[in-house]
Design a protein around this motif. Structure first.
Motif, short mmCIF file in Angstrom:
data_model
loop_
_atom_site.label_atom_id
_atom_site.label_comp_id
_atom_site.label_asym_id
_atom_site.label_seq_id
_atom_site.Cartn_x
_atom_site.Cartn_y
_atom_site.Cartn_z
N LYS A 94 13.65 34.28 44.39
CA LYS A 94 14.07 34.36 43.06
C LYS A 94 14.54 32.79 42.76
O LYS A 94 15.45 32.44 43.46
CB LYS A 94 15.75 35.31 42.34
N VAL A 95 14.31 32.22 41.82
CA VAL A 95 14.24 30.66 41.34
C VAL A 95 14.96 31.01 40.29
O VAL A 95 14.64 31.13 39.59
CB VAL A 95 13.40 29.98 41.39
N VAL A 96 15.95 29.83 40.26
CA VAL A 96 16.85 29.99 38.69
C VAL A 96 17.29 27.73 38.61
O VAL A 96 17.33 27.21 39.36
CB VAL A 96 17.92 30.73 38.75
N VAL A 97 16.22 27.21 37.61
CA VAL A 97 16.45 25.93 37.38
C VAL A 97 17.83 25.94 36.52
O VAL A 97 17.77 26.78 35.18
CB VAL A 97 14.83 25.10 37.45
N SER A 98 18.51 24.64 36.92
CA SER A 98 19.45 24.42 35.72
C SER A 98 18.65 23.46 34.26
O SER A 98 19.11 23.81 32.99
CB SER A 98 20.63 23.03 36.53
N ASN A 99 17.48 23.47 34.76
CA ASN A 99 16.86 22.30 33.19
C ASN A 99 15.42 22.60 33.28
O ASN A 99 14.19 22.48 34.75
CB ASN A 99 17.05 20.92 33.74
N CYS A 100 13.96 23.52 32.62
CA CYS A 100 12.92 23.80 32.63
C CYS A 100 12.85 23.06 32.50
O CYS A 100 11.04 22.76 32.66
CB CYS A 100 12.80 25.20 31.58
N ARG A 101 12.51 21.54 31.95
CA ARG A 101 11.29 20.36 31.50
C ARG A 101 11.47 19.50 32.36
O ARG A 101 12.77 19.65 33.43
CB ARG A 101 12.24 19.53 30.58
N THR A 102 10.97 18.56 32.50
CA THR A 102 10.47 17.61 33.44
C THR A 102 12.24 16.55 33.34
O THR A 102 12.04 16.36 32.39
CB THR A 102 8.92 16.46 33.18
N THR A 108 18.09 23.04 41.75
CA THR A 108 16.88 24.91 42.15
C THR A 108 17.80 25.48 42.67
O THR A 108 18.33 24.86 44.22
CB THR A 108 15.61 24.56 42.35
N PHE A 109 17.75 26.60 42.42
CA PHE A 109 18.56 27.20 43.39
C PHE A 109 17.34 28.50 43.69
O PHE A 109 16.76 29.32 43.02
CB PHE A 109 19.69 28.60 42.23
N ARG A 110 17.28 29.13 45.33
CA ARG A 110 16.51 29.90 45.43
C ARG A 110 16.86 30.92 46.16
O ARG A 110 17.89 30.77 47.56
CB ARG A 110 15.30 29.08 46.68
N GLY A 111 16.96 32.13 45.95
CA GLY A 111 17.56 33.13 46.00
C GLY A 111 16.51 33.64 47.56
O GLY A 111 15.83 33.82 46.93
N VAL A 112 16.73 33.55 48.37
CA VAL A 112 16.57 34.31 49.47
C VAL A 112 17.36 35.13 50.31
O VAL A 112 18.59 35.19 50.32
CB VAL A 112 16.28 33.43 50.41
N PRO A 113 16.88 36.04 51.13
CA PRO A 113 17.28 36.95 52.04
C PRO A 113 17.11 36.71 53.38
O PRO A 113 16.90 36.04 53.52
CB PRO A 113 16.11 38.08 52.71
N LYS A 114 18.74 36.16 53.52
CA LYS A 114 19.32 35.08 54.20
C LYS A 114 19.22 35.23 56.13
O LYS A 114 18.26 34.36 56.90
CB LYS A 114 20.55 35.05 54.96
N GLU A 115 19.18 36.48 56.21
CA GLU A 115 18.36 36.52 58.13
C GLU A 115 17.12 36.43 57.76
O GLU A 115 16.54 35.72 58.93
CB GLU A 115 18.48 37.83 58.94
N ALA A 116 16.43 36.91 57.10
CA ALA A 116 14.50 36.85 57.23
C ALA A 116 13.91 35.64 57.26
O ALA A 116 13.49 35.16 57.15
CB ALA A 116 14.12 37.44 56.05
N PHE A 117 14.98 34.86 56.12
CA PHE A 117 15.09 33.42 55.45
C PHE A 117 15.17 32.27 57.11
O PHE A 117 13.89 31.22 57.59
CB PHE A 117 15.30 32.81 54.53
N LEU A 118 16.60 32.96 57.41
CA LEU A 118 16.67 32.16 58.93
C LEU A 118 15.44 32.19 59.60
O LEU A 118 15.50 31.48 60.57
CB LEU A 118 17.83 31.71 58.95
N ALA A 119 15.25 33.07 59.73
CA ALA A 119 14.53 33.45 61.28
C ALA A 119 12.77 32.38 60.82
O ALA A 119 12.05 32.29 61.92
CB ALA A 119 13.75 34.86 61.12
N THR A 203 10.48 35.83 41.91
CA THR A 203 10.03 35.22 40.93
C THR A 203 8.97 34.42 41.63
O THR A 203 8.01 34.92 41.12
CB THR A 203 10.73 33.57 41.35
N GLN A 204 8.68 34.94 43.14
CA GLN A 204 7.99 34.48 44.16
C GLN A 204 7.91 35.24 45.64
O GLN A 204 8.94 35.09 45.43
CB GLN A 204 7.26 33.00 44.13
N PHE A 205 7.10 35.13 46.35
CA PHE A 205 7.15 35.22 47.82
C PHE A 205 6.82 34.08 47.81
O PHE A 205 5.36 34.32 48.05
CB PHE A 205 5.84 36.29 47.72
#
Lengths: 383, 233
Positions: A94-102, A108-119, A203-205
């Motif tokens: 899940k991506v959240v950005v502080s500013n949509c413009r360039t 940029t925050f990227r929310g990820v499942p922690k264990e799976a991400f670390l693995a 947001t994406q996989f």
């Protein structure tokens, strides 16, 4: 006869004509600063978008969407993607950005499942400060990319606010992937819930496949699977995904290349002008050198040497200034959660110096040739 | 055999459609160790002859041999190497390199020779001492008087121990006492070291220091005189 013994003469000519040399060096330095900055952006685009052999990552995005705010996919797509042949893992992000413009300063925050991400990704990252355990334990914890941490002055133990999210810095990570360098990784649920109540929506996989040769077929299979779903997908290799999202930036950087070439032309004109003026004001001096027994070739070499020294001095100053500014500033052009780093590497500086040296020689060639062809006696009459 | 032999030496320049001939079929011999003054009105060919002898100009016709070497047959690069070995040139306006100190100016011609830094240092200091200006070795030309600058220029001319020393009005820009001192110095170099000196001058008093005075007019040798005779002209 060693040419080296004439180096002090060349250096004295440069350092003892202080005003003229300082102005020329300053002009070259400014042009080289700009050239190096443009090169650093070019380098960033290359690093961020050029496919490398052995890459196995696909990004699954919502079809016909170009920003994280509108790309919404059900999290339960994960299990269906993972069932496709050749897929090793699928990490919902899940991506959240502080500013949509360039901008040069997007968080940029990227929310990820922690264990799976670390693995899956842990091995490609180095924890340079803080604690991974801390990150796993705390819900609001973030692993912050080094570029972002440097730019925002973030250290483990601090909290920071961006995009309406308050996060705790558990650690700082370093990675070869520029996308990791400029983001804050947090727990998936934390980002989904932080003021948005979008649990179950991502947001994406980020999909890892078994073999690079399978990227295309797996991408087609994924998009085929969800073709008739309410939320169809568009799947790309990671680099082409970045190229698609950041194509405006890439176009601008491509245009900036012309500015870089313009900077080089300015350096050439500046050095050549300085040398021409110097040679014209020293016609008598060069005639004296030839009277003393200096060959016309040696006089030409000394003149070219002056051009080289002036050009390299300016080049070193400009390139180093650009390097320091880029390093200290930790800039990255970011758009829609994708980062294009401004990479002022030593390679970029070396390129700048080689170009500068070449231009210095080229700038001195014509005046040197002209000076060396003059008749000595005629020079004394003209001086 | 004379050190310098000129036979039918002619130099022509093209200026627009006109041909200017500052030297016109000159014959001249200068013996080794001679001190010769060249006199004559402006445009008589004095400096042109000096430049030809010094190898910084080439004759249009005729032969010029210095120490057995026909200068007209040398390529541009070989002529430069020959100058480095055989010629010391003293200019009217000194022509020191302004951004170099007296020491560095005198060292300039030595950079062309296969000498170590220490050897160069020894030779430069000896030359500066000989012209009496060693204590000003770290001064820039702008910090020296005209007479001192000319002494540095003479040191630069003799530091390589050249076969011939040529001077184009070496006292022309100096006051009377400085001119006298410079001529005394050239006389010493001639007497003590046996240098062959050829000097252009407009001043009969300066010419009197030479053993022989040659008068040129319209590119030809019109009169030759001994020292006392030359001074009386």
């Amino acid at each position: 006869m060693s040419v080296g013994r004439f180096v002090p003469y060349v250096l004295k000519q440069v350092t003892r004509h202080r005003g003229r040399s300082a102005l020329t060096v300053a002009g070259v330095a400014i042009a080289m600063f700009l050239f190096t900055a443009v090169q650093a952006m070019n380098r960033g685009v290359t690093v961020a978008t050029q496919e490398r052999a052995g890459e196995t990552t696909l990004v699954v995005y919502r079809a016909d969407r170009y920003c994280p705010a509108t790309s919404e996919l059900p999290q339960d797509y994960q299990s269906r993607i993972e069932r496709i042949e050749g897929v090793v893992s699928a990490i919902p992000v899940k991506v959240v950005v502080s500013n949509c413009r360039t901008s040069l300063d997007v968080v940029t925050f990227r929310g990820v499942p922690k264990e799976a991400f670390l693995a899956e990704r842990g091995g490609a990252m180095e924890l340079v400060a803080g604690s991974a355990e801390d990150w796993k334990r705390r819900t609001d914890a973030a692993l912050v990319g080094e570029t972002l941490a440097t730019r925002r002055g973030l250290r483990p133990g601090m909290t920071f606010d961006a995009a309406g999210i308050t996060a705790y810095v558990a650690g700082v990570i370093r990675s070869d992937n520029p996308q990791d360098q400029n983001v804050a990784y947090t727990a998936l649920e934390f980002v989904q819930l932080a003021g948005r109540d979008r649990l179950g929506i991502v947001t994406q996989f980020n999909v890892t496949v078994e073999d690079p040769s399978m990227l295309e077929s797996v991408a087609a299979e994924i998009d085929g699977t969800f073709k008739t779903a309410q939320e169809p997908t568009a799947t790309f290799t990671e680099k082409s995904f970045i190229g698609r999202i950041a194509d405006d930036i890439i176009e601008l950087v491509g245009f900036a290349r012309w500015l870089g070439i313009g900077c080089l032309a300015a350096v050439l004109a500046l050095v050549a002008n300085a040398i021409v003026l110097s040679v014209q004001s020293r016609i008598g001096e060069h005639a004296v050198l030839q009277t003393l027994g200096y060959s016309s070739r040696l006089v030409a070499l000394l003149i070219v040497g002056e051009g080289l020294v002036l050009s390299l001095a300016g080049g070193v100053l400009g390139a180093l200034a650009a390097y320091v500014v880029a390093r200290l500033g930790s800039f990255a052009l970011a758009v829609e959660g994708v980062s294009i780093p401004i990479e002022a590497s030593l390679g970029v500086i070396a390129t700048g110096l080689v170009v500068c040296g070449t231009i210095g020689v080229l700038g001195g060639l014509v005046p040197a040739w002209q000076a060396s062809r003059r008749e000595i006696a005629a020079c004394f009459r003209a001086a | 055999m004379a050190l310098i032999e000129c036979r039918g030496l002619t130099r022509e320049y093209k200026k627009g459609d006109n041909i200017i001939r500052p030297l016109d079929g000159l014959d001249l011999d200068v013996e080794r160790g001679e001190f010769v003054a060249l006199m004559g009105p402006s445009g008589s060919g004095k400096t042109t002859l000096l430049n030809l002898v010094a190898g910084i100009d080439s004759p249009t016709r005729g032969e010029l041999t210095v120490d057995g070497v026909a200068l007209g047959s040398l390529s541009r690069n070989k002529l430069a190497a020959w100058r480095a070995q055989h010629v010391g040139y003293v200019f009217q306006l000194y022509n020191l390199v302004p951004v170099l100190t007296a020491y560095e100016n005198v060292e300039l011609p030595l950079l062309l020779h296969a000498l170590s830094r220490r050897e160069r240092h020894g030779r430069v200091m000896t030359a500066l001492q000989r012209v009496g200006i060693a204590d000003r070795h770290d001064h820039y030309p702008r910090q020296l008087s005209g007479g001192q600058e000319q002494r540095v220029a003479i040191a630069r001319a003799v530091v390589t121990d050249p076969t011939i020393l040529v001077g184009d009005e070496p006292t022309g820009d100096l006051d009377a006492s400085a001119a006298e001192a410079v001529m005394a110095l050239l006389g010493e170099l001639h007497d003590d070291l046996g240098k062959t000196i050829i000097m252009v001058t407009h001043d009969p008093k300066t010419a009197a220091c030479a053993e022989r005075t040659l008068h040129l007019e319209k590119g030809r040798l019109v009169r030759e005189a001994g020292a006392m005779e030359g001074a009386a002209v």
